[in-house]
Design an enzyme around this catalytic site. Structure first.
Site, PDB file in Angstrom:
ATOM      1  CE1 TYR A 133      96.493  45.206  61.520  1.00  0.00           C
ATOM      2  CE2 TYR A 133      94.258  45.985  61.107  1.00  0.00           C
ATOM      3  CZ  TYR A 133      95.117  45.040  61.627  1.00  0.00           C
ATOM      4  OH  TYR A 133      94.625  43.911  62.238  1.00  0.00           O
ATOM      5  CE1 TYR A 145      96.189  43.875  65.495  1.00  0.00           C
ATOM      6  CE2 TYR A 145      98.187  42.561  65.294  1.00  0.00           C
ATOM      7  CZ  TYR A 145      96.982  42.999  64.783  1.00  0.00           C
ATOM      8  OH  TYR A 145      96.579  42.554  63.536  1.00  0.00           O
ATOM      9  N   PRO A 158     102.607  37.002  60.438  1.00  0.00           N
ATOM     10  CG  PRO A 158     101.543  35.433  61.800  1.00  0.00           C
ATOM     11  CD  PRO A 158     102.835  35.720  61.125  1.00  0.00           C
ATOM     12  CG  HIS A 164      86.900  45.105  63.475  1.00  0.00           C
ATOM     13  ND1 HIS A 164      87.700  44.371  64.308  1.00  0.00           N
ATOM     14  CD2 HIS A 164      85.670  44.545  63.539  1.00  0.00           C
ATOM     15  CE1 HIS A 164      86.987  43.396  64.858  1.00  0.00           C
ATOM     16  NE2 HIS A 164      85.751  43.475  64.397  1.00  0.00           N
ATOM     17  CE  LYS A 188      99.039  45.413  55.359  1.00  0.00           C
ATOM     18  NZ  LYS A 188      97.638  45.512  55.678  1.00  0.00           N
TER      19      LYS A 188
HETATM   20  P1  RFL Z   1      97.893  29.009  50.318  1.00  0.00           P
HETATM   21  O1  RFL Z   1      96.662  29.439  51.025  1.00  0.00           O
HETATM   22  O2  RFL Z   1      98.952  28.353  51.094  1.00  0.00           O
HETATM   23  O3  RFL Z   1      97.409  28.047  49.140  1.00  0.00           O
HETATM   24  C1  RFL Z   1      98.313  27.248  48.410  1.00  0.00           C
HETATM   25  C2  RFL Z   1      97.587  25.996  47.971  1.00  0.00           C
HETATM   26  O4  RFL Z   1      98.451  25.200  47.173  1.00  0.00           O
HETATM   27  C3  RFL Z   1      98.324  23.844  47.562  1.00  0.00           C
HETATM   28  N1  RFL Z   1      99.551  23.130  47.163  1.00  0.00           N
HETATM   29  C4  RFL Z   1      99.619  22.332  46.076  1.00  0.00           C
HETATM   30  N2  RFL Z   1      98.710  21.970  45.168  1.00  0.00           N
HETATM   31  C5  RFL Z   1      99.104  21.123  44.185  1.00  0.00           C
HETATM   32  N3  RFL Z   1     100.359  20.604  44.100  1.00  0.00           N
HETATM   33  C6  RFL Z   1     101.302  20.939  44.989  1.00  0.00           C
HETATM   34  N4  RFL Z   1     102.532  20.448  44.903  1.00  0.00           N
HETATM   35  C7  RFL Z   1     100.948  21.837  46.047  1.00  0.00           C
HETATM   36  N5  RFL Z   1     101.623  22.360  47.092  1.00  0.00           N
HETATM   37  C8  RFL Z   1     100.755  23.146  47.751  1.00  0.00           C
HETATM   38  C9  RFL Z   1      98.101  23.923  49.063  1.00  0.00           C
HETATM   39  O5  RFL Z   1      97.482  22.749  49.578  1.00  0.00           O
HETATM   40  C10 RFL Z   1      97.197  25.130  49.174  1.00  0.00           C
HETATM   41  O6  RFL Z   1      95.819  24.792  49.083  1.00  0.00           O
HETATM   42  O7  RFL Z   1      98.581  30.212  49.524  1.00  0.00           O
HETATM   43  P2  RFL Z   1      97.939  31.543  48.887  1.00  0.00           P
HETATM   44  O8  RFL Z   1      96.750  31.221  48.047  1.00  0.00           O
HETATM   45  O9  RFL Z   1      99.082  32.271  48.310  1.00  0.00           O
HETATM   46  O10 RFL Z   1      97.371  32.359  50.135  1.00  0.00           O
HETATM   47  C11 RFL Z   1      98.223  32.908  51.107  1.00  0.00           C
HETATM   48  C12 RFL Z   1      97.559  32.901  52.481  1.00  0.00           C
HETATM   49  O11 RFL Z   1      97.082  31.589  52.756  1.00  0.00           O
HETATM   50  C13 RFL Z   1      98.501  33.364  53.590  1.00  0.00           C
HETATM   51  O12 RFL Z   1      99.306  34.425  53.158  1.00  0.00           O
HETATM   52  C14 RFL Z   1      97.733  33.809  54.848  1.00  0.00           C
HETATM   53  O13 RFL Z   1      97.061  32.748  55.460  1.00  0.00           O
HETATM   54  C15 RFL Z   1      98.681  34.449  55.845  1.00  0.00           C
HETATM   55  N6  RFL Z   1      98.020  34.881  57.084  1.00  0.00           N
HETATM   56  C16 RFL Z   1      97.298  36.044  57.143  1.00  0.00           C
HETATM   57  N7  RFL Z   1      97.113  36.799  56.043  1.00  0.00           N
HETATM   58  C17 RFL Z   1      96.322  37.902  56.074  1.00  0.00           C
HETATM   59  O14 RFL Z   1      96.170  38.579  55.047  1.00  0.00           O
HETATM   60  N8  RFL Z   1      95.672  38.312  57.218  1.00  0.00           N
HETATM   61  C18 RFL Z   1      95.801  37.627  58.364  1.00  0.00           C
HETATM   62  O15 RFL Z   1      95.142  37.982  59.348  1.00  0.00           O
HETATM   63  C19 RFL Z   1      96.663  36.468  58.369  1.00  0.00           C
HETATM   64  N9  RFL Z   1      96.810  35.744  59.479  1.00  0.00           N
HETATM   65  C20 RFL Z   1      98.101  34.088  58.233  1.00  0.00           C
HETATM   66  C21 RFL Z   1      97.485  34.556  59.439  1.00  0.00           C
HETATM   67  C22 RFL Z   1      98.737  32.869  58.237  1.00  0.00           C
HETATM   68  C23 RFL Z   1      98.799  32.126  59.393  1.00  0.00           C
HETATM   69  N10 RFL Z   1      99.412  30.871  59.312  1.00  0.00           N
HETATM   70  C24 RFL Z   1      98.789  29.695  59.761  1.00  0.00           C
HETATM   71  C25 RFL Z   1     100.562  30.733  58.445  1.00  0.00           C
HETATM   72  C26 RFL Z   1      97.565  33.838  60.602  1.00  0.00           C
HETATM   73  C27 RFL Z   1      98.235  32.633  60.600  1.00  0.00           C
HETATM   74  C28 RFL Z   1      98.351  31.901  61.915  1.00  0.00           C
HETATM   75  C1  PHB Z   2      93.368  36.447  62.735  1.00  0.00           C
HETATM   76  O1  PHB Z   2      92.229  36.836  63.044  1.00  0.00           O
HETATM   77  O2  PHB Z   2      93.616  35.257  62.491  1.00  0.00           O
HETATM   78  C2  PHB Z   2      94.480  37.432  62.669  1.00  0.00           C
HETATM   79  C3  PHB Z   2      94.208  38.773  62.883  1.00  0.00           C
HETATM   80  C4  PHB Z   2      95.243  39.693  62.826  1.00  0.00           C
HETATM   81  C5  PHB Z   2      96.528  39.267  62.562  1.00  0.00           C
HETATM   82  C6  PHB Z   2      96.793  37.922  62.343  1.00  0.00           C
HETATM   83  C7  PHB Z   2      95.762  36.996  62.399  1.00  0.00           C
HETATM   84  O3  PHB Z   2      97.537  40.183  62.528  1.00  0.00           O
END
Ligand code: RFL
Ligand code: PHB
Length: 390
Positions: free
Chosen positions: A384, A200, A292, A72, A296
Site C-alpha cells: 500500500y 475500506y 482503484p 497518513h 496505485k
Molecule cells: P490520465 O490522467 O488519464 O491522462 C491522460 C491525458 O491524455 C489526454 N488525452 C489526449 N491528449 C491528446 N490527444 C489524445 N488523443 C488524447 N487522449 C487522451 C487526456 O485528456 C488526459 O489529460 O493518465 P496518466 O497521466 O497515465 O495518469 C493515470 C491516472 O490518472 C490514473 O491512474 C489514476 O487516476 C487512477 N486512480 C488512482 N490512482 C492512484 O494512484 N491513487 C488513487 O487513489 C486512485 N484513485 C483513480 C482513483 C482513478 C479513478 N477513476 C476516476 C478512474 C479513483 C478513481 C475513481
Molecule cells: C481517493 O481518495 O480518491 C481514493 C483513495 C483510496 C483509493 C481510491 C481512491 O483506494
C-alpha cells in the site's frame, strides 16, 4: 516545428515527464486534447505513495504538497461490525499522503509554465507517424490549423482512451486483462471527514470507501452495479447507502453535507506488453490500468515516467540506449506487483457474486487473518505504501 520528445497527454504521466526532461536539459512539447481548466479540475486519485512524495519533492514540486497534503500512517479495514487498523508506518517505516491528483496536475502545469514550457491544450485529431523511423512526426490540429511536431521520440501518456497505443501495428502488443462485475460511485462532499484515516469497508451489500481531500472535504465511494444510471442515485439515496455500509461500528457516524460532484467509474485490470514500440514509449494509464482499490494508478504513472526520464537523459547526455531498451521490462516489474495488489484488494473487499456464500466466507477469513497476523498485515502495508524495489 521540432522538439526532442513529443508527449501526448497532460495527465500526471505526461506532465511529470515534461518536467523531468526539462530538469535534464531536454526539450519537449505536451499535446493535450482537453482544456487546461478541465484537466486541472478532473477529480480522480487521492493517495500518493511515499516514493511518489519523495520524487515530487526531489524534483522541486514539494512546496504545496508539504503544506496541504495529509500524511497518513495507517488505514482502517472495517468488517464484521468492527474497525481494524493496519499500522502502515509502524510496520514499514513509510507513510502515504492524501493529496488530490488534480492538485498534482495543477502544481506540474504551474512548474512547466513558470519556465516557459510548451503545453498545448485543446489540440484535435492527434496522429502519430514515422514511429518506426528516427524521425517520428505528430500531426494534429490546433486553433483551426494543421500542425506538425517533429521529434526524436514520442511518449504516449494519453490515458486509457488515447491514440498512442492504437498507433502500434496489430500483432505487436499483447494484452492481459480482467474485468469486474461492479463499478464505483464516487462523491465529493462538503463535509468534514468523520475519520482521520481512510476506511475500506467490507459489507454484505457491497464495498464502501471513506477518503478525504482536506479537513473540510470528504471523498466517498460505493460499490455499485456497472450499469448504474447516476440519475437513480439522488443524494439522499447515496447517504443512506453509505450509512448502511459504514455505520457498522458502535458510536461511529458519518458526517454529511452538500454533494459537490458524483460519478460512476467502471473497474478494470489491464497490462499491455511491451511498453515500447520502436520510437514510441507508452506510460501510465495508456498502457496499464488497475482498479482503484489499491490506490496505485497515479503512482504507477509517476513511476513509469521517472524511469523514462532517466532513460532519455542517458540517451541524450551519454548516447546510451541501454536504459531505453530496459524501460519496458523494468517498468513492468512494478506494474505487475501493483496489478496483483490491486486485484487482491479488490477481490478481498467487494461483494463478488450474489449467490456465492463460499467466497464471502473466504473474504472474512482473509480479513481476520490480515488484521491479526503481523506478517500478513506487513505485506498489505508495504504494498500500500509502495515498495521501493520490486
Ligand atoms: P490520465 O490522467 O488519464 O491522462 C491522460 C491525458 O491524455 C489526454 N488525452 C489526449 N491528449 C491528446 N490527444 C489524445 N488523443 C488524447 N487522449 C487522451 C487526456 O485528456 C488526459 O489529460 O493518465 P496518466 O497521466 O497515465 O495518469 C493515470 C491516472 O490518472 C490514473 O491512474 C489514476 O487516476 C487512477 N486512480 C488512482 N490512482 C492512484 O494512484 N491513487 C488513487 O487513489 C486512485 N484513485 C483513480 C482513483 C482513478 C479513478 N477513476 C476516476 C478512474 C479513483 C478513481 C475513481
Ligand atoms: C481517493 O481518495 O480518491 C481514493 C483513495 C483510496 C483509493 C481510491 C481512491 O483506494
Amino acid at each position: 516545428m521540432r522538439t526532442q520528445v513529443g508527449i501526448v497527454g497532460a495527465g500526471p504521466a505526461g506532465l511529470l515527464l515534461s518536467h523531468l526532461l526539462h530538469r535534464a536539459g531536454i526539450d519537449s512539447v505536451v499535446l493535450e486534447c482537453r482544456s487546461r481548466e478541465y484537466v486541472e479540475h478532473r477529480i480522480r486519485a487521492g493517495v500518493l505513495e511515499q516514493g511518489s512524495v519523495d520524487l515530487l519533492r526531489r524534483s522541486g514540486l514539494g512546496e504545496r504538497l508539504d503544506r496541504e497534503g495529509l500524511r497518513h500512517e495507517g488505514i482502517e479495514l472495517r468488517f464484521g461490525g468492527a474497525a481494524h487498523r493496519i499500522a502502515m508506518t509502524e510496520l514499514t517505516g513509510r507513510a502515504i499522503t492524501v493529496y488530490g491528483q488534480q492538485e498534482v496536475v495543477k502544481d506540474l502545469i504551474a512548474a512547466r509554465t513558470a519556465v516557459g514550457g510548451d503545453l498545448r491544450f485543446e489540440v484535435e485529431d492527434v496522429r502519430l507517424d514515422g514511429l518506426d523511423s528516427d524521425a517520428p512526426v505528430i500531426r494534429y490540429r490546433h486553433q483551426g490549423r494543421d500542425e506538425e511536431l517533429h521529434c526524436d521520440f514520442v511518449a504516449g501518456c494519453d490515458g486509457s482512451h488515447g491514440v498512442s497505443r492504437p498507433s502500434v501495428p496489430a500483432g505487436v502488443l499483447t494484452e492481459y486483462d480482467r474485468s469486474y462485475p461492479f463499478a464505483w460511485l464516487g462523491i465529493l462532499a462538503a463535509a468534514p471527514p468523520a475519520t482521520e484515516e481512510l476506511i475500506y469497508a467490507h459489507h454484505e451489500r457491497g464495498f464502501a470507501l471513506y477518503s478525504m481531500r482536506s479537513p473540510e472535504i470528504s471523498r466517498l465511494y460505493l460499490q455499485v452495479d456497472p450499469e448504474t444510471d447516476i440519475a437513480q442515485w439522488p443524494d439522499e439515496r447515496i447517504w443512506a447507502e453509505l450509512r448502511t455500509r459504514l455505520e457498522t461500528v458502535p458510536g461511529w457516524t458519518l458526517n454529511t453535507g452538500p454533494i459537490l460532484e458524483k460519478s460512476v467509474t467502471g473497474m478494470r485490470s489491464l497490462v499491455v506488453e511491451p511498453m515500447r514500440w520502436r520510437r514510441l514509449f507508452l506510460a501510465g494509464d495508456a498502457v496499464h490500468i488497475v482498479p482503484p482499490t489499491g490506490a496505485k494508478g497515479m503512482n504507477l504513472a509517476l513511476a513509469d515516467v521517472t524511469l523514462l526520464g532517466d532513460a532519455f537523459a542517458a540517451w541524450y547526455r551519454e548516447g546510451r540506449d541501454d536504459l531505453l531498451d530496459a524501460y519496458s521490462d523494468t517498468a513492468l516489474r512494478r506494474v505487475w506487483r501493483a496489478q496483483h495488489f490491486s486485484w487482491w484488494m479488490t477481490s478481498l473487499l467487494h461483494r463478488l457474486r450474489t449467490d456465492d456464500p463460499y467466497e464471502a466466507k473466504l473474504q472474512l477469513s482473509t480479513l481476520r487473518y490480515v488484521t491479526s497476523s503481523r506478517a500478513y498485515a506487513t505485506s498489505l502495508a508495504e504494498n500500500y505504501v509502495g515498495l521501493p524495489e520490486v
